[in-house]
Design a protein around this motif. Structure first.
Motif, PDB file in Angstrom:
ATOM      1  N   LYS A   1       0.820  -1.215   0.000  1.00  0.00           N
ATOM      2  CA  LYS A   1       0.000   0.000   0.000  1.00  0.00           C
ATOM      3  C   LYS A   1       0.854   1.266   0.000  1.00  0.00           C
ATOM      4  N   ALA A   2       2.103   1.108  -0.404  1.00  0.00           N
ATOM      5  CA  ALA A   2       3.004   2.263  -0.428  1.00  0.00           C
ATOM      6  C   ALA A   2       2.667   3.188  -1.591  1.00  0.00           C
ATOM      7  N   LYS A   3       2.919   4.461  -1.386  1.00  0.00           N
ATOM      8  CA  LYS A   3       2.710   5.463  -2.417  1.00  0.00           C
ATOM      9  C   LYS A   3       4.065   6.054  -2.809  1.00  0.00           C
ATOM     10  N   ILE A   4       4.393   5.969  -4.097  1.00  0.00           N
ATOM     11  CA  ILE A   4       5.648   6.534  -4.582  1.00  0.00           C
ATOM     12  C   ILE A   4       5.504   8.053  -4.662  1.00  0.00           C
ATOM     13  N   LEU A   5       6.362   8.769  -3.943  1.00  0.00           N
ATOM     14  CA  LEU A   5       6.338  10.230  -3.958  1.00  0.00           C
ATOM     15  C   LEU A   5       7.211  10.793  -5.059  1.00  0.00           C
ATOM     16  N   ARG A   6       8.386  10.209  -5.234  1.00  0.00           N
ATOM     17  CA  ARG A   6       9.249  10.585  -6.352  1.00  0.00           C
ATOM     18  C   ARG A   6      10.349   9.555  -6.521  1.00  0.00           C
ATOM     19  N   TYR A   7      10.741   9.356  -7.762  1.00  0.00           N
ATOM     20  CA  TYR A   7      11.838   8.439  -8.073  1.00  0.00           C
ATOM     21  C   TYR A   7      13.156   9.211  -8.080  1.00  0.00           C
ATOM     22  N   THR A   8      14.190   8.538  -7.642  1.00  0.00           N
ATOM     23  CA  THR A   8      15.536   9.096  -7.700  1.00  0.00           C
ATOM     24  C   THR A   8      16.451   8.011  -8.269  1.00  0.00           C
ATOM     25  N   GLY A   9      17.732   8.303  -8.345  1.00  0.00           N
ATOM     26  CA  GLY A   9      18.655   7.304  -8.890  1.00  0.00           C
ATOM     27  C   GLY A   9      20.081   7.784  -8.754  1.00  0.00           C
ATOM     28  N   GLY A  10      20.962   7.105  -9.435  1.00  0.00           N
ATOM     29  CA  GLY A  10      22.370   7.457  -9.374  1.00  0.00           C
ATOM     30  C   GLY A  10      23.216   6.242  -9.684  1.00  0.00           C
ATOM     31  N   CYS A  11      24.466   6.292  -9.267  1.00  0.00           N
ATOM     32  CA  CYS A  11      25.353   5.146  -9.446  1.00  0.00           C
ATOM     33  C   CYS A  11      26.467   5.220  -8.413  1.00  0.00           C
ATOM     34  N   VAL A  12      27.072   4.070  -8.144  1.00  0.00           N
ATOM     35  CA  VAL A  12      28.115   3.958  -7.128  1.00  0.00           C
ATOM     36  C   VAL A  12      29.384   3.447  -7.781  1.00  0.00           C
ATOM     37  N   PRO A  13      30.501   4.193  -7.675  1.00  0.00           N
ATOM     38  CA  PRO A  13      31.775   3.693  -8.191  1.00  0.00           C
ATOM     39  C   PRO A  13      32.461   2.834  -7.128  1.00  0.00           C
ATOM     40  N   ILE A  14      32.905   1.673  -7.518  1.00  0.00           N
ATOM     41  CA  ILE A  14      33.520   0.736  -6.570  1.00  0.00           C
ATOM     42  C   ILE A  14      34.979   0.511  -6.954  1.00  0.00           C
ATOM     43  N   GLY A  15      35.873   0.708  -6.012  1.00  0.00           N
ATOM     44  CA  GLY A  15      37.294   0.439  -6.235  1.00  0.00           C
ATOM     45  C   GLY A  15      38.026   1.621  -6.824  1.00  0.00           C
ATOM     46  N   PRO A  16      38.851   2.329  -6.031  1.00  0.00           N
ATOM     47  CA  PRO A  16      39.563   3.504  -6.551  1.00  0.00           C
ATOM     48  C   PRO A  16      40.490   3.146  -7.700  1.00  0.00           C
ATOM     49  N   PRO A  17      40.696   4.080  -8.610  1.00  0.00           N
ATOM     50  CA  PRO A  17      41.664   3.853  -9.696  1.00  0.00           C
ATOM     51  C   PRO A  17      43.080   3.841  -9.117  1.00  0.00           C
TER      52      PRO A  17
END
Length: 413
Positions: free
Chosen positions: A236-252
């Motif tokens: 019964k959840a109501k979506i208020l707004r979608y978000t997103g992004g990305c995660v970089p794993i492991g330093p260069p």
């Protein structure tokens, strides 16, 4: 053309913190932010540790969280609750803007809507080209995110990038979610190579999300599957707004170049287990700013001198990040059956107390070291836990009162 000592590309928390410190030392700093509004669009869940809260100086509304529930792929739940505050939910947009305001108060200039589209070296600096704006700087701090243009140009990329899909929701009536507990969900069909999460933010609201660390459906489809899989939380959840992004794993291998230092997500200064980057990024900003000020004082912004930034960063966090990368590899090696066995194995009163004491979202590898240090199964602990699933299943179903458990350290409980 604008002239400055340091151009900071990206007005996120790490970039603004570095800008504040450098400007406070008396140097001219210009922050170039690609979006029109600092903090928008939202690309972070806003779940941080208490020490990160203190480090950031955030003064806004926060919601304290005191426990975790880990849901295995087969639906088995390992949970613990404590009076200790493990994490804090904050308004990330407000936090970002507070840090940007602090940078401006220290003397830094902020230019929004200025996405750097091209840059080139000049004899005594770097020229940055953005729509309607050209900036020449002696030194650049590239805090331009996981898909950093500067990192790409310098050939310095993270080991992997995990895309995320998230949302802010209003929990419906009858939801099982507690106001003070973080829910973590494991399952390859909705979070391949990562996990799903739910954490409350107060007043019947929560933030949810999934990551896709392996080949599979797109992040939004995975998020929809998480909602479908756990109706007791989301029906019964109501979506208020979608978000997103990305995660970089492991330093260069390097986080610097000639007249350039990478910072925050651009340098993959992110916890490989949880994907959180604010704690590491804020500390890195201090090392970055200190190196920048010394380089400007010496009029030496060469790669050789800027290498001191990486040395200082690795001295503080190198061991922790390397330990977390080992845990990341272990996690990726688990199939769903093994993940379920491990979840079941830790479900007894001793381990719940143990985890409650040592769990730390900033330093997850510390908990693992403590577990191995108990000697419960000696050095074969993880081999047995992973390879002898049948044995583990029988172990947790026996009368636990008869199982020899290792003693806690003196004075712990």
């Amino acid at each position: 053309m604008h002239h400055c000592d340091v151009a900071v590309v990206g007005a996120g928390p790490a970039g603004c913190s570095a800008a504040r410190l450098i400007a406070g030392a008396g140097y001219r700093v210009i922050i170039l932010e690609e979006h029109r509004q600092v903090g928008e669009p939202l690309q972070c869940s806003g779940l941080i540790s208490p020490r990160t809260l203190e480090l950031s100086g955030y003064q806004g509304v926060r919601h304290n969280l005191h426990g975790f529930n880990l849901h295995s792929p087969a639906g088995y739940t390992l949970g613990f609750l404590s009076s200790k505050t493990y994490a804090v939910a904050v308004d990330r947009v407000a936090l970002d803007r507070q840090l940007a305001d602090a940078a401006r108060a220290a003397g830094a200039e902020l230019i929004t809507g200025a996405r750097v589209e091209r840059w080139e070296y000049a004899d005594d600096g770097i020229i940055l080209y953005a729509p309607g704006t050209t900036v020449k700087a002696r030194l650049v701090v590239a805090a331009d995110g996981a898909r950093s243009y500067f990192a790409l140009r310098l050939g310095l990329r993270p080991r992997e990038i995990v895309p995320l899909a998230a949302a802010e929701i209003e929990l419906g009536p009858g939801s099982r979610a507690r106001e003070d507990v973080i829910e973590l969900f494991l399952g390859r069909d909705f979070a391949p190579g990562w996990f799903g999460w739910l954490f409350p933010t107060g007043k019947g609201r929560a933030r949810i999300g999934v990551g896709v660390g392996r080949k599979g459906p797109g992040p939004r489809r995975c998020l929809d599957e998480l909602l479908r899989r756990y109706p007791e939380y989301f029906s019964k959840a109501k979506i208020l707004r979608y978000t997103g992004g990305c995660v970089p794993i492991g330093p260069p291998p390097r986080i610097f170049g000639e007249r350039v230092m990478l910072l925050g997500d651009a340098a993959a200064q992110v916890k490989p287990v949880s994907g959180g980057g604010l704690y590491l990024g804020l500390h890195a900003a201090r090392h970055c700013a200190r190196t920048a000020v010394r380089a400007l004082e010496r009029d030496d912004c060469s790669a050789a001198y800027l290498a001191g930034y990486q040395e200082a960063w690795e001295k503080q966090f190198g061991e922790a990040v390397r330990g977390d990368l080992v845990l990341r590899e272990l996690f990726l090696s688990l199939n769903e059956r093994k993940a379920d066995y491990l979840t079941r194995f830790f479900d007894n009163s001793f381990w719940r107390q143990f985890i409650a004491r040592y769990a730390d979202i900033d330093y997850p590898s510390v908990l693992v070291k403590k577990i191995l240090g108990t000697g419960l199964l000696r050095r074969k602990f993880f081999q047995l836990a992973l390879d002898l699933g049948g044995f583990i299943g029988r172990y947790v179903n026996r009368d636990r009162s008869r199982q020899p458990l290792p003693a806690l350290e003196a004075g712990e409980y």
